[in-house]
Write an enzyme that holds these catalytic residues in place. Structure first.
Site, short mmCIF file in Angstrom:
data_model
loop_
_atom_site.label_atom_id
_atom_site.label_comp_id
_atom_site.label_asym_id
_atom_site.label_seq_id
_atom_site.Cartn_x
_atom_site.Cartn_y
_atom_site.Cartn_z
N HIS A 43 7.18 5.79 0.89
CA HIS A 43 7.88 4.65 0.29
C HIS A 43 8.60 5.07 -1.00
O HIS A 43 9.72 4.63 -1.26
CB HIS A 43 6.89 3.53 -0.05
N TYR B 262 0.85 -1.18 0.00
CA TYR B 262 0.00 0.00 0.00
C TYR B 262 0.90 1.24 0.00
O TYR B 262 0.83 2.10 0.88
CB TYR B 262 -0.98 0.00 1.18
#
Length: 282
Positions: free
Chosen positions: A37, A32
């Protein structure tokens, strides 16, 4: 980008890459993916010849009443983020692939885990360290990238890598925030509209505390009380903890000096959010 789902194929590829002298940057995630990230992936891309991303929701690090079953998953979205940020190999194993039989050995972390999230989530960091030991052996990274939003996790990983002489450099990366200051997190999707409007007060409480410290306050209890009272005043969340520790050793602080972390965890109806700041105080 190539998607790998088996340990055997991933190990074969990384063994060949390291044998040929290639540097590997590794970003382990539970998927997700968001901009936090993506920041890790871009840094890995800048510093290494090969980038490996893992997406694996690790059951060992979830407690019995935690959100394993409802943890957000969207592999199509993750693939897009990976491609956009220069990933060479996406390692996407199943639980059965990573744990084909009952795990007979786990990594027990005995330091830096009895405070903050470790105190609230017994067994969590043993699960984190165990899966990372496996992932490091599978991906053979030169460098591994972790966000400082979970600064305790970074401290634990740095300690366990040093203790076991694992030949990987741990690269901590600063917290990525929304425009209003909320730390980006996969779990932010659990927030109601009202909670989302209140959530930026978590970071504001840390900023106010930082200003007080920079103005000369050195009493840890005064600072943590200030943070708790601010959050309780401006949100409907329940403060799980607001604590000051040395960093990365995570020892109790009475007088604020040296490198420290001010960390908070706040429970809303359907989600528990964490945030922190680290600073060096002379």
């Amino acid at each position: 980008m190539k998607i790998i789902t088996t340990v055997q194929e991933m190990q074969q590829i990384t063994n060949e890459l390291r044998a040929s002298g290639k540097s590997i940057g590794f970003v382990p995630t539970m998927g997700y993916l968001h901009e936090g990230h993506a920041t890790l992936l871009r840094k890995a891309r800048e510093e290494n010849e090969i980038v490996v991303l893992s997406v694996f929701v690790n059951p060992l690090q979830f407690g019995p009443n935690e959100d394993l079953d409802r943890y957000p998953r969207d592999i199509d979205r993750d693939e897009n983020v990976a491609k956009e940020n220069g990933v060479d190999y996406l390692f996407y194993p199943s639980v059965e692939e990573m744990y084909p039989a009952e795990q007979t050995t786990t990594v027990e972390v005995v330091k830096r885990t009895d405070v903050l999230c470790g105190k609230q989530r017994p067994g969590h960091f043993a699960g984190v360290a165990t899966v990372l030991m496996k992932l490091f052996n599978i991906t053979l990274p030169t460098r591994a990238y972790f966000g400082m939003k979970d600064a305790q996790q970074v401290a634990v990983i740095e300690g366990f890598v040093a203790d076991f002489n694992i030949p990987v450099t741990i690269v901590p990366v600063d917290i990525v925030r929304e425009e209003d200051g909320l730390a980006k997190s996969s779990r932010n999707v659990y927030l109601s509209q009202e909670e989302r409007e209140e959530a930026p007060h978590l970071y504001r409480s840390l900023c106010i505390a930082k200003e007080r410290i920079e103005a000369g306050e050195r009493n840890a209890e005064i600072i943590t009380t200030l943070v708790k009272e601010y959050i309780e005043t401006y949100t409907k969340g329940t403060v799980d903890y607001a604590d000051l520790y040395t960093y990365p050793s995570l020892q109790v602080v009475d007088k604020i000096e040296g490198r420290i972390i001010l960390a908070i965890a706040v429970k809303f109806d359907n989600v528990r959010l964490i945030d922190n700041i680290t600073l060096t105080v002379k």
